[in-house]
Structures are given as C-alpha cells and as structure tokens.
Design an enzyme around this catalytic site. Structure first.
Site, PDB file in Angstrom:
ATOM      1  N   SER A 114      78.631 -88.205  31.139  1.00 34.32           N
ATOM      2  CA  SER A 114      77.214 -88.553  31.281  1.00 34.32           C
ATOM      3  C   SER A 114      76.673 -87.781  32.477  1.00 34.32           C
ATOM      4  CB  SER A 114      77.071 -90.060  31.533  1.00 34.32           C
ATOM      5  OG  SER A 114      75.772 -90.343  32.065  1.00 34.32           O
ATOM      6  N   ASP A 137      89.999-100.786  18.458  1.00 33.85           N
ATOM      7  CA  ASP A 137      90.156-100.350  19.836  1.00 33.85           C
ATOM      8  C   ASP A 137      90.101 -98.832  19.962  1.00 33.85           C
ATOM      9  OD1 ASP A 137      92.960-100.519  22.181  1.00 33.85           O
ATOM     10  OD2 ASP A 137      90.876 -99.884  22.392  1.00 33.85           O
TER      11      ASP A 137
HETATM   12  O1  LIG Z   1      93.822 -99.929  28.840  1.00 32.15           O
HETATM   13  C1  LIG Z   1      92.623 -99.853  28.817  1.00 32.15           C
HETATM   14  C2  LIG Z   1      91.811 -99.242  29.927  1.00 32.15           C
HETATM   15  C3  LIG Z   1      92.481 -98.015  30.393  1.00 32.15           C
HETATM   16  C4  LIG Z   1      93.028 -98.021  31.658  1.00 32.15           C
HETATM   17  C5  LIG Z   1      93.657 -96.869  32.090  1.00 32.15           C
HETATM   18  C6  LIG Z   1      93.737 -95.755  31.265  1.00 32.15           C
HETATM   19  C7  LIG Z   1      93.186 -95.784  29.990  1.00 32.15           C
HETATM   20  C8  LIG Z   1      92.561 -96.933  29.533  1.00 32.15           C
HETATM   21  N1  LIG Z   1      91.869-100.250  27.802  1.00 32.15           N
HETATM   22  N2  LIG Z   1      92.476-100.825  26.701  1.00 32.15           N
HETATM   23  C9  LIG Z   1      92.420-100.282  25.477  1.00 32.15           C
HETATM   24  N3  LIG Z   1      93.078-101.058  24.637  1.00 32.15           N
HETATM   25  C10 LIG Z   1      93.564-102.127  25.312  1.00 32.15           C
HETATM   26  C11 LIG Z   1      94.329-103.224  24.876  1.00 32.15           C
HETATM   27  C12 LIG Z   1      94.717-104.162  25.818  1.00 32.15           C
HETATM   28  C13 LIG Z   1      94.341-104.021  27.148  1.00 32.15           C
HETATM   29  C14 LIG Z   1      93.562-102.934  27.593  1.00 32.15           C
HETATM   30  C15 LIG Z   1      93.196-101.995  26.643  1.00 32.15           C
END
Ligand SMILES: O=C(Cc1ccccc1)Nn1cnc2ccccc21
Length: 330
Positions: A199, A35
């Site tokens: 971008s 992730d």
């Molecule tokens: O949380 C997010 C998207 C996000 C929203 C707002 C600010 C920053 C990022 N992605 N994500 C990254 N790892 C995750 C794991 C579970 C759910 C969502 C997950």
C-alpha cells in the site's frame, strides 16, 4: 456465472469466519476457516486423541468410499501465533460453495495445538495461499483453489466479510452487486507464498491527504487484526486520546469510552483507499475498563498483515491468474 458461493459465518466476535465444507462420499460436513495466510487444507480427524478434541466434527476417511491414503505423506503446520497441527494425507472429494474438487489432498490431523482444541467453532482450515508454502512431505500439494481454478470462469476468488454478520466467499466470479466503488487492483508478489502487496500510504481519521509511506504486507483472512509498521501505529495512536502501549496486554490499549478514529490505507498510486471504521478498531474489552486496539505492531513478523479487520472493511478480489489483489468499498 455459476453461482459458486460459500456463506461465511462470523465466529467468536469476528475473530474468524467459517464456511460449510463437504468432504468424502457420502459427504461428511465441517466448518472450516478459509485462510488466505496459509496453504494447507486440514481437518480434525478420528486419528486425534480424545483429549485434543472438544466437540469438533471429525473426518473419518475409512467411512468415505472416495478416500485414498497418500502413502508415505505427512504434513506439519506452524502458525504465527505459535499454534500448530500435523498428521497424514488422504485424497478425497471436497466441495465448498458449489465448487467440487475430486482427489483434493485432505490433511487429516493426528495432532492439534491447544488453541485449535479450544476453538470449538472450527473443524479445520482451507489454505487459500500459494502451494509453495504447503507443508506436505515428500511433495508439496496444491490448494483447493489452485485445483479448482482451471474449471472456473475466472481464476479468482473474492472475500466479502462483514462486521458481526455472515459474509461470503465466491469462487470464479465477481458479484457486481457486492461492491459499491470500482475495484482498484494492486500487484501481488507471491514469492513468499502469501498474498503480499504494497500500500503506498495511509491516513488517520478524516484527513484528506495520505502519509506517503510504503506498507508491504499480506492480506490474511487467518489473522484477526491489522498489524502495521511501528511508525504507522504510533502515528495512529497519537490521535487516540489516552492510548498507551500496555505491557500486560502486549499492545496498545485505551479507555473503552474513547472514540477511536478511522484508519484508511491507499491502494495503487493512492487514488483509491479503503477506510476501516473506528468502530472496528476498538477490538475487544480487556475487562479492566481498557479496550484492545484493532491496529497493533507488526514487529518481528517481517511484513505487515492486513487481517480480518481490514478485509471486512472492503470487497476483496484475490486474482491468482493475474497475480492481482483488488479492493473496493461496499
Ligand atoms: O500466522 C498468521 C500471521 C502470520 C504471522 C507471521 C507470519 C505469517 C503470518 N496468520 N494465520 C494464518 N492462518 C492462521 C491460523 C492460525 C493462526 C494464525 C494464522
């Protein structure tokens, strides 16, 4: 190059990709979601109440001769979809795709949100963001990659996710056979702890030129969709017959038989671009004859999110050493 490669299995209709990870001695095996949008390595553990476990593999530090409790340490993650997880921390040996880190902080879950309990395909996450957003207390801990990088040929990793097919992550080397075009690099701003870049513009369908508008966002393998600024989203769906914003689905939907156009975003000064095939942009059936779009608004997030739908359309290089993000067609 040392063949440090991890096969990423697509799960739940390209909602996420997991890779096999070994933790401890003797090795305990898990399916973890790599992730780039977070920076904690955490795993379901024997500390969880049985109500919070639904078939996931549980890490048991007491069964590992190399586990060492980090006394007094805790962690507490909250994700953009409202999900959460928290617990205690052990150091142990972690191996992913042939790369081994001894004494890697392994965050063992004592509590997980229902979204994780219900996600039987996943035993935890491997954060590949920057340590500055790691949640360990009293001191933030480095990610698996940050600990591995000094021993790798190059301080980078690559993501080659595929549509409904196994993809792969490589650590420390670029597989020249995995990408078709030259790799075009953009500067990364890691000040928020994310793989943040800008971008210079986008195009809808087979339009030749690009709409020059800066799209500042993170490249996040932990987010499924492509979340973009409202003006870009409105322009895109303006070219999708019958597309509307549906309150009940909290997003843009269209009739499932609609042909949806490609979406391209530019890299660097617009010389290079990544094209997301329309097929990927008809993300899921709502069950009432309408389908949910893969492009949705980034309203409220504060930046855009190039999630899996964008990442699986390209070969992506996360170059931590030079703070660059590379994109190539494949
Ligand atoms: O949380 C997010 C998207 C996000 C929203 C707002 C600010 C920053 C990022 N992605 N994500 C990254 N790892 C995750 C794991 C579970 C759910 C969502 C997950």
């Amino acid at each position: 190059p040392d063949e440090d490669s991890a096969d990423a299995e697509p799960q739940l209709g390209d909602e996420e990709w997991t890779v096999p990870v070994s933790i401890g001695t003797p090795p305990q095996g898990f399916k973890l979601d790599l992730d780039t949008g977070s920076s904690d390595l955490w795993v379901f553990s024997t500390l969880l109440s049985k109500e919070e476990v639904n078939g996931q593999s549980l890490y048991d530090p007491n069964k590992s001769t190399t586990a060492a409790k980090m006394t007094g340490y805790t962690w507490d993650c909250h994700y953009g979809d409202g999900s959460f997880s928290s617990g205690y921390i052990y150091q142990d040996t972690v191996t992913i795709g042939g790369v081994t880190v001894a004494k890697q902080p392994v965050e063992v879950a004592k509590t997980v949100a229902p979204q994780f309990t219900q996600d039987t395909a996943l035993d935890g996450l491997v954060g590949l963001g920057f340590w500055t957003i790691n949640t360990a207390e009293p001191k933030k801990q480095k990610t698996f990659f940050e600990n591995a990088a000094p021993n790798l040929e190059k301080g980078l990793f690559t993501a080659d996710l595929k549509h409904e097919a196994p993809g792969s992550y490589n650590f420390g080397w670029i597989d020249e056979n995995a990408h078709a075009s030259n790799i075009t690099y953009a500067d990364v701003d890691s000040s928020d702890g994310y793989w943040m870049w800008t971008s210079p513009g986008y195009a809808v369908g087979d339009a030749k030129g690009i709409n020059k508008t800066a799209i500042r966002g993170i490249t996040d393998t932990g987010t499924t969709l492509l979340l973009l600024p409202d003006d870009v989203v409105d322009t895109y769906y303006g070219q999708v017959d019958g597309a509307t914003w549906a309150e009940e689905w909290s997003g843009y939907v269209f009739d499932c038989n609609t042909t949806v156009p490609d979406f391209s975003f530019a890299v660097d000064n617009g010389t290079a671009k990544v094209t997301v095939p329309g097929e990927y942009l008809n993300y899921a059936e709502n069950g009432d004859g309408t389908c949910y779009g893969g492009i949705q608004s980034d309203y409220g997030v504060g930046f855009s999110i190039f999630g899996d739908i964008a990442i699986k359309s390209a070969f992506v290089v996360f170059d931590q050493q030079n703070l660059k993000l590379g994109w190539a067609s494949k």
